[in-house]
Motif scaffolding. Structure first.
Motif, PDB file in Angstrom:
ATOM      1  N   GLN A  11       7.399 -29.541 -32.767  1.00 45.49           N
ATOM      2  CA  GLN A  11       7.792 -29.156 -34.117  1.00 45.49           C
ATOM      3  C   GLN A  11       6.721 -28.213 -34.635  1.00 45.49           C
ATOM      4  O   GLN A  11       5.543 -28.558 -34.687  1.00 45.49           O
ATOM      5  CB  GLN A  11       7.924 -30.362 -35.033  1.00 45.49           C
ATOM      6  CG  GLN A  11       8.455 -29.947 -36.398  1.00 45.49           C
ATOM      7  CD  GLN A  11       8.683 -31.120 -37.316  1.00 45.49           C
ATOM      8  OE1 GLN A  11       8.032 -32.138 -37.201  1.00 45.49           O
ATOM      9  NE2 GLN A  11       9.602 -30.959 -38.250  1.00 45.49           N
ATOM     10  N   HIS A  13       4.622 -25.970 -37.268  1.00 48.99           N
ATOM     11  CA  HIS A  13       4.152 -26.137 -38.641  1.00 48.99           C
ATOM     12  C   HIS A  13       3.958 -24.767 -39.273  1.00 48.99           C
ATOM     13  O   HIS A  13       3.200 -23.946 -38.763  1.00 48.99           O
ATOM     14  CB  HIS A  13       2.847 -26.930 -38.646  1.00 48.99           C
ATOM     15  CG  HIS A  13       2.339 -27.214 -40.013  1.00 48.99           C
ATOM     16  ND1 HIS A  13       1.003 -27.242 -40.305  1.00 48.99           N
ATOM     17  CD2 HIS A  13       2.982 -27.467 -41.184  1.00 48.99           C
ATOM     18  CE1 HIS A  13       0.846 -27.513 -41.594  1.00 48.99           C
ATOM     19  NE2 HIS A  13       2.033 -27.641 -42.144  1.00 48.99           N
ATOM     20  N   LYS A  32      12.712 -25.993 -43.520  1.00 43.94           N
ATOM     21  CA  LYS A  32      13.011 -27.389 -43.173  1.00 43.94           C
ATOM     22  C   LYS A  32      14.402 -27.508 -42.559  1.00 43.94           C
ATOM     23  O   LYS A  32      14.606 -28.288 -41.634  1.00 43.94           O
ATOM     24  CB  LYS A  32      12.865 -28.286 -44.397  1.00 43.94           C
ATOM     25  CG  LYS A  32      11.413 -28.528 -44.747  1.00 43.94           C
ATOM     26  CD  LYS A  32      11.242 -29.472 -45.916  1.00 43.94           C
ATOM     27  CE  LYS A  32       9.758 -29.721 -46.168  1.00 43.94           C
ATOM     28  NZ  LYS A  32       9.540 -30.599 -47.320  1.00 43.94           N
ATOM     29  N   SER A  35      14.286 -27.002 -39.013  1.00 43.02           N
ATOM     30  CA  SER A  35      13.469 -28.023 -38.327  1.00 43.02           C
ATOM     31  C   SER A  35      11.995 -27.687 -38.208  1.00 43.02           C
ATOM     32  O   SER A  35      11.334 -28.103 -37.259  1.00 43.02           O
ATOM     33  CB  SER A  35      14.037 -28.334 -36.939  1.00 43.02           C
ATOM     34  OG  SER A  35      15.357 -28.806 -37.072  1.00 43.02           O
ATOM     35  N   TYR A  36      11.467 -26.927 -39.147  1.00 49.19           N
ATOM     36  CA  TYR A  36      10.035 -26.670 -39.155  1.00 49.19           C
ATOM     37  C   TYR A  36       9.359 -27.660 -40.098  1.00 49.19           C
ATOM     38  O   TYR A  36       9.928 -28.053 -41.119  1.00 49.19           O
ATOM     39  CB  TYR A  36       9.725 -25.241 -39.651  1.00 49.19           C
ATOM     40  CG  TYR A  36      10.224 -24.158 -38.733  1.00 49.19           C
ATOM     41  CD1 TYR A  36       9.674 -23.993 -37.465  1.00 49.19           C
ATOM     42  CD2 TYR A  36      11.243 -23.302 -39.125  1.00 49.19           C
ATOM     43  CE1 TYR A  36      10.130 -22.991 -36.625  1.00 49.19           C
ATOM     44  CE2 TYR A  36      11.700 -22.298 -38.288  1.00 49.19           C
ATOM     45  CZ  TYR A  36      11.136 -22.153 -37.039  1.00 49.19           C
ATOM     46  OH  TYR A  36      11.588 -21.168 -36.197  1.00 49.19           O
ATOM     47  N   GLN A  37       8.132 -28.025 -39.755  1.00 48.22           N
ATOM     48  CA  GLN A  37       7.296 -28.790 -40.680  1.00 48.22           C
ATOM     49  C   GLN A  37       6.699 -27.757 -41.631  1.00 48.22           C
ATOM     50  O   GLN A  37       6.239 -26.699 -41.193  1.00 48.22           O
ATOM     51  CB  GLN A  37       6.195 -29.520 -39.900  1.00 48.22           C
ATOM     52  CG  GLN A  37       5.273 -30.318 -40.765  1.00 48.22           C
ATOM     53  CD  GLN A  37       4.139 -30.942 -39.958  1.00 48.22           C
ATOM     54  OE1 GLN A  37       4.156 -30.949 -38.732  1.00 48.22           O
ATOM     55  NE2 GLN A  37       3.147 -31.449 -40.651  1.00 48.22           N
TER      56      GLN A  37
END
Length: 191
Positions: A11, A13, A32, A35-37
């Motif tokens: 994942q 960031h 988000k 699917s990114y932090q």
């Protein structure tokens, strides 16, 4: 087994920097959704603080600046920043990051609501990977993945950088946006 496969999927960031709360929330939601932090801050100075660079002189004058006790243990894979912010502009933030021995390989993307070709070119020449026009869209966010992967491969090659990445830069126009695009084969990338 399904759980092990999910754990091997990294994942990424992303540090998002924008003084506008509306734009910051939009980019945070888009990232988000993909699917990114995300860590979102409202200024260039807060971004530098999060990254562990307290001020310009500390980074330039200290051989051990990358070992700053204030540096967070969270790895940042990409920084996306607004260009026009009070105090430190996105361009200033880009320059500080690219001058930092410990942060220079983190890909940086600049966003702006103003389509100024000289500004766009200056940011790309200084090391920005992309320049997005606001409002940022989901299709823009999908273009971040190759830069994240490049950042990872740079780490794997001990910091070796391809200085010819701007070679083959072309300007592409669409009815509502103008973007400078490039790729390593000197061709055009379809938007």
């Amino acid at each position: 087994m399904g759980m092990a496969a999910a754990e091997t999927q990294p994942q990424f960031h992303v540090l998002a920097v924008d003084d506008s709360v509306i734009d910051r929330k939009l980019i945070e939601k888009l990232l988000k959704t993909s699917s990114y932090q995300v860590t979102a801050v409202d200024s260039g100075s807060k971004a530098l603080e999060f990254l562990g660079l307290l001020n310009e002189e500390e980074e330039i004058n200290s051989e051990f600046a990358s070992f700053s006790p204030h540096h967070h243990d969270i790895e940042v894979n990409l920084i996306i920043t607004d260009y026009c912010m009070p105090g430190m502009t996105g361009y200033d933030l880009l320059r500080k990051i690219k001058k930092s021995a410990s942060l220079k390989d983190i890909p940086v993307v600049i966003m702006s609501s103003e389509n100024v070709p000289s500004r766009i070119n200056r940011c790309l020449e200084e090391g920005a990977e992309e320049f997005f026009l606001k409002p940022v869209q989901l299709s823009d966010v999908s273009k971040l993945k190759p830069h994240l992967m490049k950042g990872k491969s740079k780490e794997n090659i001990n910091g070796e950088i391809n200085n010819n990445k701007r070679k083959g830069m072309e300007e592409i126009s669409s009815p509502d946006r103008t973007r400078t695009r490039y790729n390593n084969t000197n061709g055009l990338e379809v938007i």
